[in-house]
Every structure is written in structure tokens, then in C-alpha cells.
Design an enzyme around this catalytic site. Structure first.
Site, PDB file in Angstrom:
ATOM      1  CD  GLU A 283       8.925  14.939   0.686  1.00 56.27           C
ATOM      2  OE1 GLU A 283       8.343  14.605   1.725  1.00 56.27           O
ATOM      3  OE2 GLU A 283       9.688  15.923   0.611  1.00 56.27           O
TER       4      GLU A 283
ATOM      5  N   GLY B 219       0.821  -1.225   0.000  1.00 58.05           N
ATOM      6  CA  GLY B 219       0.000   0.000   0.000  1.00 58.05           C
ATOM      7  C   GLY B 219       0.842   1.255   0.000  1.00 58.05           C
TER       8      GLY B 219
ATOM      9  CE  LYS C  96      11.149  18.219 -10.366  1.00 55.74           C
ATOM     10  NZ  LYS C  96      11.378  16.801 -10.058  1.00 55.74           N
TER      11      LYS C  96
HETATM   12  C1  LIG Z   1      15.684   8.546  -0.623  1.00 52.89           C
HETATM   13  C2  LIG Z   1      14.602   8.348  -1.639  1.00 52.89           C
HETATM   14  C3  LIG Z   1      14.116   9.432  -2.355  1.00 52.89           C
HETATM   15  C4  LIG Z   1      13.137   9.255  -3.330  1.00 52.89           C
HETATM   16  N1  LIG Z   1      12.716  10.323  -4.063  1.00 52.89           N
HETATM   17  C5  LIG Z   1      11.830  10.135  -5.063  1.00 52.89           C
HETATM   18  C6  LIG Z   1      11.366  11.221  -5.847  1.00 52.89           C
HETATM   19  O1  LIG Z   1      11.743  12.365  -5.653  1.00 52.89           O
HETATM   20  N2  LIG Z   1      10.478  10.967  -6.822  1.00 52.89           N
HETATM   21  C7  LIG Z   1      10.003   9.715  -7.074  1.00 52.89           C
HETATM   22  O2  LIG Z   1       9.205   9.533  -7.999  1.00 52.89           O
HETATM   23  N3  LIG Z   1      10.367   8.695  -6.301  1.00 52.89           N
HETATM   24  C8  LIG Z   1      11.266   8.865  -5.324  1.00 52.89           C
HETATM   25  N4  LIG Z   1      11.636   7.811  -4.547  1.00 52.89           N
HETATM   26  C9  LIG Z   1      11.010   6.507  -4.785  1.00 52.89           C
HETATM   27  C10 LIG Z   1       9.630   6.473  -4.161  1.00 52.89           C
HETATM   28  O3  LIG Z   1       9.722   6.730  -2.787  1.00 52.89           O
HETATM   29  C11 LIG Z   1       8.989   5.109  -4.394  1.00 52.89           C
HETATM   30  O4  LIG Z   1       9.116   4.751  -5.740  1.00 52.89           O
HETATM   31  C12 LIG Z   1       7.509   5.163  -4.086  1.00 52.89           C
HETATM   32  O5  LIG Z   1       7.286   5.641  -2.806  1.00 52.89           O
HETATM   33  C13 LIG Z   1       6.873   3.800  -4.241  1.00 52.89           C
HETATM   34  O6  LIG Z   1       7.274   2.936  -3.217  1.00 52.89           O
HETATM   35  P1  LIG Z   1       6.601   1.506  -3.184  1.00 52.89           P
HETATM   36  O7  LIG Z   1       5.144   1.669  -3.134  1.00 52.89           O
HETATM   37  O8  LIG Z   1       7.173   0.699  -4.272  1.00 52.89           O
HETATM   38  O9  LIG Z   1       7.148   0.856  -1.824  1.00 52.89           O
HETATM   39  P2  LIG Z   1       6.810   1.176  -0.284  1.00 52.89           P
HETATM   40  O10 LIG Z   1       6.369   2.570  -0.073  1.00 52.89           O
HETATM   41  O11 LIG Z   1       8.014   0.712   0.465  1.00 52.89           O
HETATM   42  O12 LIG Z   1       5.585   0.229   0.052  1.00 52.89           O
HETATM   43  C14 LIG Z   1       5.749  -1.152   0.298  1.00 52.89           C
HETATM   44  C15 LIG Z   1       4.434  -1.743   0.749  1.00 52.89           C
HETATM   45  O13 LIG Z   1       4.577  -3.146   0.782  1.00 52.89           O
HETATM   46  C16 LIG Z   1       3.940  -3.647   1.950  1.00 52.89           C
HETATM   47  N5  LIG Z   1       4.535  -4.924   2.343  1.00 52.89           N
HETATM   48  C17 LIG Z   1       5.852  -5.227   2.479  1.00 52.89           C
HETATM   49  N6  LIG Z   1       5.974  -6.514   2.905  1.00 52.89           N
HETATM   50  C18 LIG Z   1       4.734  -7.030   3.025  1.00 52.89           C
HETATM   51  C19 LIG Z   1       4.206  -8.287   3.428  1.00 52.89           C
HETATM   52  N7  LIG Z   1       4.989  -9.299   3.810  1.00 52.89           N
HETATM   53  N8  LIG Z   1       2.860  -8.439   3.454  1.00 52.89           N
HETATM   54  C20 LIG Z   1       2.040  -7.437   3.080  1.00 52.89           C
HETATM   55  N9  LIG Z   1       2.480  -6.232   2.682  1.00 52.89           N
HETATM   56  C21 LIG Z   1       3.818  -6.025   2.662  1.00 52.89           C
HETATM   57  C22 LIG Z   1       4.177  -2.563   2.996  1.00 52.89           C
HETATM   58  O14 LIG Z   1       3.234  -2.646   4.048  1.00 52.89           O
HETATM   59  C23 LIG Z   1       3.976  -1.311   2.141  1.00 52.89           C
HETATM   60  O15 LIG Z   1       2.611  -0.984   2.123  1.00 52.89           O
HETATM   61  C24 LIG Z   1      12.603   7.966  -3.553  1.00 52.89           C
HETATM   62  C25 LIG Z   1      13.056   6.885  -2.804  1.00 52.89           C
HETATM   63  C26 LIG Z   1      14.055   7.054  -1.871  1.00 52.89           C
HETATM   64  C27 LIG Z   1      14.570   5.868  -1.106  1.00 52.89           C
END
Ligand SMILES: Cc1cc2nc3c(=O)[nH]c(=O)nc-3n(C[C@H](O)[C@H](O)[C@H](O)COP(=O)(O)OP(=O)(O)OC[C@H]3O[C@@H](n4cnc5c(N)ncnc54)[C@H](O)[C@@H]3O)c2cc1C
Length: 508
Positions: A51, A14, A80
Site C-alpha cells: 500500500e 491480474g 506520502k
Molecule cells: C506483506 C507485503 C507488503 C508489501 N508492501 C508493499 C509496499 O508497501 N509497496 C510495494 O510497492 N509493494 C509492496 N508489496 C509487494 C506488492 O504487494 C506486489 O509487488 C504487488 O502487489 C504485485 O503483485 P503481483 O501482481 O506480482 O502478484 P499477485 O498480486 O500475487 O498476482 C498474481 C496473479 O497471478 C495469477 N495467477 C497465479 N497463478 C495462475 C495460474 N495458474 N493461471 C492464471 N493466473 C494465475 C493470479 O490470479 C493473480 O492474478 C508487499 C508485499 C507483501 C507480501
């Protein structure tokens, strides 16, 4: 047309990737009788950073019919116009440059910029710093909003800055309203059919959730595609060294800039992202060259808040991509499919690309191995293409003040074949736009971006190597261009005032 082999989709995760996937899939498929379920762990939080966006995020909201006046105030979002790079180059006059998002007016100024750069590469002494040629850089510099009034019929393309946690909540609300089922549960076991396809998920509460198709949005954990289906991960660490970050907020002043600032520091670079209620700051660095504590100290020093009691977050980053993003009946989206350090804020763009391209295949009923291979190749192209542009920031840097920068600038052998050809074409003064097309890299970064980075960093004949331009070379009047862009900029209003019209309470 082959039978579409699924009716029930489960998205695990999520974070922003999970909810963006849910919204796109809900819009496409709920009306066709599919159920979409999003399961997230109550134990593992979302990453909660990220962000900044590219202009593609506007297309995402536009396609869903979600207005800026609705989502921007809820997410403390700002506009932006591009990214300002500070201190990446030490070449005189090139200590900073702006990488603008495009604008309709670029049709007037871009040919002048490209003409001058090409002539300069042939030795003509002409003006080539990108900042003077683009309306976006002027709008950003003056803290204006990139929203043109109706009387000014030239659009400026823009992205956004936003609070990542608030954006996640907003997307969740919208997805649930569109019919996505949401539940909490921590997946402890993933069951597979004999064919290797995923069959069901078992949560720590003992619930068993089956589905026809699974979307892995579990972040860096990569639970389904990497851990269960054993899809190899291809690291980019041979030419992108940064693997950690430290983030902290600071106050925002009266003026709200419409730009991200990326400042090169001793072992990486710091971002500064303006939201309506705060700046988001962070330092992306390489843990091979700098400890966690030193990185935090350097960031605080850079921000002038050494003694302030502001809590920080330390994060680890896994840089690279999976070998295949769609394997069997599982698609990985977001950090679970890969991540390129956030220098150009491309992660959400890659999320959008992955889901949109998958939806194309799905809609056409294309589910054979050949279609999967084709899809994976396209997504890999996007990842590698973005990587090459990010790598270019390091390879063109002239910093040698620390071991980190010396390692970054010395390590030429890991450049992709396309980049070797592109850099060589630039040095030979060939038509770079034609080269970008020939190398088929324009859909990752278009020619203007390559001109901006290479001339912005000062990869040009220096003052001693240039000659007086011929009359044909010096055919454009820079003062006239300045005056034209100055007048155009008068059409844009103060960024803060434009955001305040949305009715949000904006802190100063
Ligand atoms: C330092 C940094 C700066 C960034 N800056 C940018 C930016 O400026 N612009 C940009 O576009 N992107 C940026 N990003 C990337 C961006 O943060 C991510 O691409 C975006 O938030 C998507 O993350 P996600 O949903 O893939 O993972 P996450 O936000 O990590 O979500 C993972 C989900 O998986 C679930 N989960 C994990 N394990 C299990 C399990 N066993 N069972 C059930 N659920 C589970 C968790 O509960 C969570 O809901 C940045 C990242 C970093 C590290």
C-alpha cells in the site's frame, strides 16, 4: 534493425504487476498493431497488500496522463513524503528518524546537512540529525499535503499510499479502456517449442492460448519463468531474515499523516500506512524467530487493540530474485521475478523499472542474447542495490534485545562488497557522496538517502568523542535554517483538506 519478433503478447496474472505491465505495453505497442491479452486465474487471488509507493509511481500515472483527482479518490489514496523509522536504533537522540523523498528546497538545506555530517565524522560537534534539514519531514510531521501552491515555485517530490485491491481494479479498468483483452482462466499446462521458447498456455477450461511473447505476473508462484523455464531463484535470506507478515486495518483519526511509519518490534518491524478510510498495519517478521500467533499478538499489542475483533491476514514472503528476469520469450514482472521485504516500499518501483527498461530494448528492436544479458544485469543491479539499502537498516541497528536482533546485527560477513566499502568510507569520514558515485550505486539509492540512514541511525562519533568545531566547520546557522524551513512549510495545506478537494468521501 533486427525484425521485432512478436505481435501477440500474453500477460498471465491480474495483480498490480500484471495491470501495470499491461498499461505500459498497451501505451507503447497497441498502436503498432500488437494484441495484448491479460489472463488471470479465477481461483488464485491477488496478494492484495502493498500500500505504499516511492515517487516513481507519480511518473507512472503522469506518463499515462492519469490525473490524481481521478485515481486517488478511487483508491482511497493519500500522499506520502517519506518513511519515519521508530526504534530501529537505541543510540540516544537517534531512536527515530525520517527518510524523506527529495524536494527542490533540498538544494538549500542538503549541502548544510552533508557538510555538518562530514565534519561530525571528523569529530566536530555539529548538529546532524536528518529530520531538521528537510522540508519533507516537516510537512509529514504536521500532517500537511506535499502540494505546493503555484505561488511557491519549489516542488516537493512525493509518493502515495493506496488500497492495493482498489488500485488493481482501477488499473484494470484503464488497461481495458486502452485496448487490453482480459479473460479469466487458470493455467494448468504451459507448452514449449523445441527451442525452449514458450508456445501456449492451456487453461482448466481447455482453452489453448498461444502468443509470441509471455509476461509472467503470476506472483510468488512464478509459473512461467521459475516453474516452466526452470530459472534459478537467488534467495536473499542470508542477510534478510523476514519471511512472513500479518496485516490488519485500524481506524484513521481526524488527521491524515503524509508518511509511512515503520516501527522495529521484537522480531521484525510494523508498518502503519494512512489511507483516507483506514490505517493499513502489518508486522513483517522472521518465522525462524517468532510464531504466527506470537507475531499477531505482538502486532495487536503494539496497536493497542488486543481485545478488538479485527480479522487479520497472514502471509508468507519469498525474499530474493530470479537469476534472470527475461529468458527466451518470457519476461517476469512483480513477485514472480523477486521480492525484497517492503521496508522502503520498492516493489512497484521495481515493476516499473523492469517494464520501462524492457520497453526501451523492445522499441530499439534489441532481442539478441547479448541484449537479454545486458537487460538482466541491469535489473539484477536494481534488485541488489535495493537489497543493500534494506540490509543497511539491520546492520546499523543497535538493538540487541532479542535473538532476532542479535542475529541481524552480528551477521556482518554477508554484506556485499559495495556495502563494505561504503560503510568503511563512512567510518573514515571520506566524502560519502563521492563514494556513492564511485561505487555506481546512486541510481538505486542516491547519496542523501545514505547520509540520512547512517546519521539517522546515529553511526557517528558520540558526545564523548567530539570536539568544538572550527569556525570553518561551524559555518552554517541552524536557527536560520529552521526559520527558513518553517516559513516555507507555511505554504502547504492540511493533508485531509487537500484530499477532500478531490470530492472523495473521506471517513474520519
Ligand atoms: C506483506 C507485503 C507488503 C508489501 N508492501 C508493499 C509496499 O508497501 N509497496 C510495494 O510497492 N509493494 C509492496 N508489496 C509487494 C506488492 O504487494 C506486489 O509487488 C504487488 O502487489 C504485485 O503483485 P503481483 O501482481 O506480482 O502478484 P499477485 O498480486 O500475487 O498476482 C498474481 C496473479 O497471478 C495469477 N495467477 C497465479 N497463478 C495462475 C495460474 N495458474 N493461471 C492464471 N493466473 C494465475 C493470479 O490470479 C493473480 O492474478 C508487499 C508485499 C507483501 C507480501
Amino acid at each position: 534493425m533486427p525484425r521485432i519478433p512478436m505481435k501477440k503478447i500474453v500477460i498471465v496474472g491480474g495483480g498490480t504487476a500484471g495491470w501495470m505491465s499491461a498499461l505500459v505495453m498497451a501505451r507503447e505497442w497497441i498502436k503498432k498493431g500488437f494484441t495484448i491479452n491479460l489472463l488471470e486465474s479465477p481461483e488464485v487471488g491477488i496478494i492484495g497488500v502493498g500500500e505504499g509507493s516511492t515517487p516513481a509511481l507519480k511518473m507512472f500515472f503522469d506518463a499515462l496522463g492519469i490525473k490524481e483527482a481521478e485515481w486517488m479518490p478511487e483508491c482511497n489514496a493519500t500522499y506520502k513524503c517519506g518513511i519515519r523509522f521508530e526504534h530501529w536504533s537505541t543510540r540516544p537522540g537517534h531512536e527515530r528518524y525520517f527518510h524523506p523523498f527529495s524536494a527542490a528546497l533540498d538544494r538549500q538545506s542538503l549541502p548544510i546537512f552533508m557538510h555538518n555530517v562530514q565534519a561530525r565524522l571528523r569529530g566536530a560537534d555539529l548538529y546532524t540529525h536528518p529530520d531538521r534539514f528537510f522540508i519533507s519531514s516537516r510537512i509529514a510531521k504536521q500532517c500537511l499535503a506535499p502540494i505546493a501552491p503555484e505561488s511557491f515555485p519549489f516542488d516537493v517530490h512525493y509518493g502515495y499510499h493506496f488500497d492495493a485491491v482498489l488500485l488493481g481494479k482501477f488499473l484494470r479498468k484503464k488497461a481495458i479502456a486502452m485496448g487490453v483483452d482480459h479473460c479469466y482462466g487458470h493455467v494448468i499446462e504451459v507448452r514449449q517449442h523445441e527451442s525452449g521458447d514458450l508456445a501456449s498456455l492451456v487453461t482448466d477450461k481447455g482453452d489453448v492460448i498461444d502468443a509470441d511473447f509471455f509476461v509472467d505476473c503470476t506472483g510468488f508462484i512464478g509459473l512461467l519463468l521459475q516453474k516452466t523455464l526452470k530459472t534459478p531463484f537467488i534467495s536473499y535470506s542470508n542477510n534478510l531474515f523476514n519471511d512472513a507478515a500479518v496485516a490488519l486495518p485500524t481506524d484513521i483519526g481526524e488527521k491524515i499523516p503524509a508518511e509511512t511509519v515503520s516501527t522495529a518490534l521484537k522480531h521484525g518491524w510494523a508498518w502503519k500506512i494512512p489511507l483516507t478510510n483506514r490505517y493499513g498495519n502489518g508486522y513483517v517478521y522472521s518465522s525462524a524467530f517468532c510464531s504466527k500467533d506470537d507475531a499477531e499478538h505482538e502486532l495487536r499489542e503494539h496497536l493497542g487493540i488486543l481485545d478488538a475483533d479485527i480479522p487479520v491476514r497472514h502471509l508468507k514472503m519469498k525474499i530474493g530474485r530470479v537469476q534472470e528476469h527475461w529468458v527466451n520469450n518470457c519476461l517476469a514482472v512483480g513477485l514472480s521475478q523477486g521480492f525484497i521485504e517492503p521496508l522502503e516500499a520498492t516493489a512497484l518501483f521495481l515493476v516499473q523499472q523492469t517494464v520501462a527498461i524492457f520497453a526501451e530494448y523492445f522499441t530499439r528492436g534489441e532481442f539478441t542474447n547479448r541484449h537479454r544479458d545486458d537487460f538482466n544485469q541491469r535489473i539484477n543491479g536494481h534488485f541488489d542495490g535495493v537489497r543493500d539499502y534494506i540490509v543497511t537498516h539491520y546492520k546499523t541497528s543497535s538493538r540487541t534485545d532479542t535473538e532476532y536482533w542479535r542475529a541481524n546485527t552480528a551477521d556482518q560477513q554477508d554484506i556485499s562488497p559495495e556495502m563494505k566499502e561504503l560503510y568503511s568510507a563512512w567510518m573514515q569520514g571520506k566524502d560519502l557522496a563521492a563514494e556513492v558515485n564511485r561505487l555506481k550505486i546512486a541510481s538505486y539509492y542516491p547519496a542523501p538517502s545514505w547520509y540520512c540512514i547512517l546519521s539517522g541511525m546515529g553511526i557517528l562519533p558520540n558526545a564523548q568523542q567530539v570536539r568544538k568545531p572550527t569556525a570553518e566547520e561551524a559555518c552554517f546557522d541552524m536557527n536560520a535554517l529552521d526559520e527558513f524551513l518553517r516559513r516555507c512549510t507555511l505554504n502547504f495545506s492540511d493533508h485531509r483538506q487537500v484530499l477532500e478537494k478531490f470530492g472523495a468521501a473521506i471517513e474520519k
